[in-house]
Design a protein around this motif. Sequence first.
Motif, PDB file in Angstrom:
ATOM      1  N   UNK A  94      55.344  22.489  34.779  1.00 39.89           N
ATOM      2  CA  UNK A  94      54.871  23.260  36.507  1.00 39.89           C
ATOM      3  C   UNK A  94      54.693  23.883  36.271  1.00 39.89           C
ATOM      4  N   UNK A  95      56.286  24.772  35.376  1.00 43.44           N
ATOM      5  CA  UNK A  95      56.096  26.409  34.935  1.00 43.44           C
ATOM      6  C   UNK A  95      54.492  26.661  34.634  1.00 43.44           C
ATOM      7  N   UNK A  96      54.499  26.217  33.665  1.00 41.48           N
ATOM      8  CA  UNK A  96      53.761  25.982  32.597  1.00 41.48           C
ATOM      9  C   UNK A  96      52.049  26.929  33.644  1.00 41.48           C
ATOM     10  N   UNK A  97      51.815  25.933  34.946  1.00 39.97           N
ATOM     11  CA  UNK A  97      50.892  26.414  35.662  1.00 39.97           C
ATOM     12  C   UNK A  97      50.369  27.384  36.199  1.00 39.97           C
ATOM     13  N   UNK A  98      51.757  28.196  36.465  1.00 37.03           N
ATOM     14  CA  UNK A  98      51.288  29.922  37.310  1.00 37.03           C
ATOM     15  C   UNK A  98      52.089  30.386  35.813  1.00 37.03           C
ATOM     16  N   UNK A  99      51.782  31.760  36.169  1.00 42.04           N
ATOM     17  CA  UNK A  99      52.257  32.418  35.864  1.00 42.04           C
ATOM     18  C   UNK A  99      53.038  34.479  36.555  1.00 42.04           C
ATOM     19  N   UNK A 100      53.896  34.250  36.705  1.00 47.61           N
ATOM     20  CA  UNK A 100      53.863  35.423  37.585  1.00 47.61           C
ATOM     21  C   UNK A 100      54.742  36.577  37.495  1.00 47.61           C
ATOM     22  N   UNK A 101      55.396  36.403  36.872  1.00 47.94           N
ATOM     23  CA  UNK A 101      56.614  37.211  35.620  1.00 47.94           C
ATOM     24  C   UNK A 101      54.581  37.503  34.306  1.00 47.94           C
ATOM     25  N   UNK A 102      54.365  36.962  34.208  1.00 44.39           N
ATOM     26  CA  UNK A 102      53.601  38.023  33.055  1.00 44.39           C
ATOM     27  C   UNK A 102      51.823  38.133  33.763  1.00 44.39           C
ATOM     28  N   UNK A 103      52.340  37.997  34.824  1.00 46.03           N
ATOM     29  CA  UNK A 103      50.550  38.571  35.723  1.00 46.03           C
ATOM     30  C   UNK A 103      51.209  39.438  35.910  1.00 46.03           C
ATOM     31  N   UNK A 104      52.648  40.148  36.368  1.00 48.58           N
ATOM     32  CA  UNK A 104      52.797  41.447  36.776  1.00 48.58           C
ATOM     33  C   UNK A 104      53.230  42.275  35.510  1.00 48.58           C
ATOM     34  N   UNK A 105      54.059  41.785  34.678  1.00 44.12           N
ATOM     35  CA  UNK A 105      54.107  42.267  33.730  1.00 44.12           C
ATOM     36  C   UNK A 105      52.769  43.013  32.690  1.00 44.12           C
ATOM     37  N   UNK A 146      42.548  47.038  37.308  1.00 43.27           N
ATOM     38  CA  UNK A 146      44.014  46.220  37.535  1.00 43.27           C
ATOM     39  C   UNK A 146      44.568  45.955  38.614  1.00 43.27           C
ATOM     40  N   UNK A 147      44.657  46.722  39.739  1.00 43.41           N
ATOM     41  CA  UNK A 147      44.855  45.984  40.950  1.00 43.41           C
ATOM     42  C   UNK A 147      44.030  44.926  41.119  1.00 43.41           C
ATOM     43  N   UNK A 148      42.547  44.857  41.209  1.00 48.26           N
ATOM     44  CA  UNK A 148      41.509  43.630  41.253  1.00 48.26           C
ATOM     45  C   UNK A 148      42.270  42.488  40.851  1.00 48.26           C
ATOM     46  N   UNK A 149      42.706  42.772  39.754  1.00 45.13           N
ATOM     47  CA  UNK A 149      42.758  41.558  38.651  1.00 45.13           C
ATOM     48  C   UNK A 149      44.109  40.764  39.454  1.00 45.13           C
ATOM     49  N   UNK A 150      45.251  41.858  39.316  1.00 47.50           N
ATOM     50  CA  UNK A 150      46.346  41.427  40.291  1.00 47.50           C
ATOM     51  C   UNK A 150      46.184  40.619  41.594  1.00 47.50           C
ATOM     52  N   UNK A 151      45.482  41.117  42.222  1.00 46.96           N
ATOM     53  CA  UNK A 151      45.395  41.131  43.504  1.00 46.96           C
ATOM     54  C   UNK A 151      44.268  39.551  43.030  1.00 46.96           C
ATOM     55  N   UNK A 152      43.508  39.426  42.458  1.00 43.68           N
ATOM     56  CA  UNK A 152      43.138  37.709  42.827  1.00 43.68           C
ATOM     57  C   UNK A 152      43.236  36.835  41.916  1.00 43.68           C
ATOM     58  N   UNK A 153      44.181  37.202  40.838  1.00 48.25           N
ATOM     59  CA  UNK A 153      45.065  36.378  40.177  1.00 48.25           C
ATOM     60  C   UNK A 153      46.626  35.917  40.876  1.00 48.25           C
ATOM     61  N   UNK A 154      46.993  36.709  42.041  1.00 46.43           N
ATOM     62  CA  UNK A 154      48.219  36.504  43.523  1.00 46.43           C
ATOM     63  C   UNK A 154      47.338  34.984  43.227  1.00 46.43           C
ATOM     64  N   UNK A 155      46.157  34.426  43.297  1.00 47.99           N
ATOM     65  CA  UNK A 155      45.756  32.712  43.777  1.00 47.99           C
ATOM     66  C   UNK A 155      45.270  32.470  42.712  1.00 47.99           C
ATOM     67  N   UNK A 156      44.756  32.663  41.749  1.00 49.76           N
ATOM     68  CA  UNK A 156      44.243  32.249  40.657  1.00 49.76           C
ATOM     69  C   UNK A 156      45.908  31.480  39.718  1.00 49.76           C
ATOM     70  N   UNK A 157      46.638  32.264  39.656  1.00 53.01           N
ATOM     71  CA  UNK A 157      48.374  32.168  38.789  1.00 53.01           C
ATOM     72  C   UNK A 157      48.925  31.984  39.266  1.00 53.01           C
ATOM     73  N   UNK A 158      48.708  31.960  40.339  1.00 50.93           N
ATOM     74  CA  UNK A 158      50.338  31.415  41.514  1.00 50.93           C
ATOM     75  C   UNK A 158      50.111  30.942  41.987  1.00 50.93           C
ATOM     76  N   UNK A 159      49.639  31.470  44.214  1.00 52.64           N
ATOM     77  CA  UNK A 159      49.547  30.382  45.046  1.00 52.64           C
ATOM     78  C   UNK A 159      48.730  29.416  44.621  1.00 52.64           C
ATOM     79  N   UNK A 160      48.000  29.241  44.045  1.00 52.21           N
ATOM     80  CA  UNK A 160      46.767  27.796  44.149  1.00 52.21           C
ATOM     81  C   UNK A 160      47.637  26.937  43.044  1.00 52.21           C
ATOM     82  N   UNK A 161      48.085  27.290  42.123  1.00 49.00           N
ATOM     83  CA  UNK A 161      48.775  25.842  41.216  1.00 49.00           C
ATOM     84  C   UNK A 161      50.090  26.160  42.412  1.00 49.00           C
TER      85      UNK A 161
END
Length: 311
Positions: A94-105, A146-161
């Motif tokens: 399950x951890x592998x399916x999302x990436x909040x820390x990596x997206x922030x970094x 960078x702002x666009x990608x972090x915003x979009x990936x809030x869904x793809x890489x965090x909320x959605x999975x």
Amino acid sequence: MTEGALHAGVVLALALLWDALLGEPPTRVHPVVWMGRLQRALRRRAPRAPLPAFLWGTLMALLGPLVFGGGAWLLLHVLTPVPALRFVVEVYLFKSAFAVRALAEAGLSVERALEAGDLAGARQGLRSLVSRDTSALTPPLLSAAAVESVAENTSDSAVAPILFFALGGVPAALAYRAANTLDALVGYRGEYEWLGKAGARLDDLLNLVPARLTAALLVLVAPLGRASVLGALRCWWRDGARTESPNAGRPMAAVAGALGVQLEKVGHYRLGAEGRLPGSGDIARTVRLMVAASLLGALTSLLLVFLLRGG
């Protein structure tokens, strides 16, 4: 509270803790890396003619979720007689399916480079977030990307999975991630237009709800980033459908309005046109909004777990 709901809640909490403390698993044992390798291998073998390419792309779109979602289900089923090992594997997958820390970094690395005046470093760092050519982007456009990608990936890489985990457990989270990974690798424009159509449509369908939920979460957490709730709502409502994707523009527009900035991909869209040009500091503010929205999304998903499995 049923045992199933409690179990899912503990898996969710430990996966979030793992992400916060340890970040991503090593590349060689990362399921999302395996997803990319599978789809790249299939892409290399894809036919070029439109109809065969479309059919091959449809196979790719189905195969990723089946292999990784089904594989996760089978593995966890096989491990049922060994509950402790099964639990560890469940948290890991399950951890592998999302990436909040990596997206922030990734976002903050671009911000640091821009703050230091290192445009080459900022462009290099941005390549981990976007697929577009970054070589000619000016500092405001680098910040915007960078702002666009972090915003979009809030869904793809965090909320959605995390949401798919609440609905169907680890197999559903990995199946979603496999579909999303294919869309990121192939897309449906240019060389891979026909090959990527099925995968893109599947990704659009899977993200219809998560993208809009993410936009709503970003509106709610706007005050934590010293941002405007009303601005986020107004820009989301007005500009959320202006991107080619039916989903990506929703969280992006919410962030543009919240921060009072304009986000432009030249030749494609401009969100929050009345706003100022973004600066490097807006990347850090977006990262704060992303983390807060991800945590609120996790709480929302936890509530959904208890509603669905609480008995």
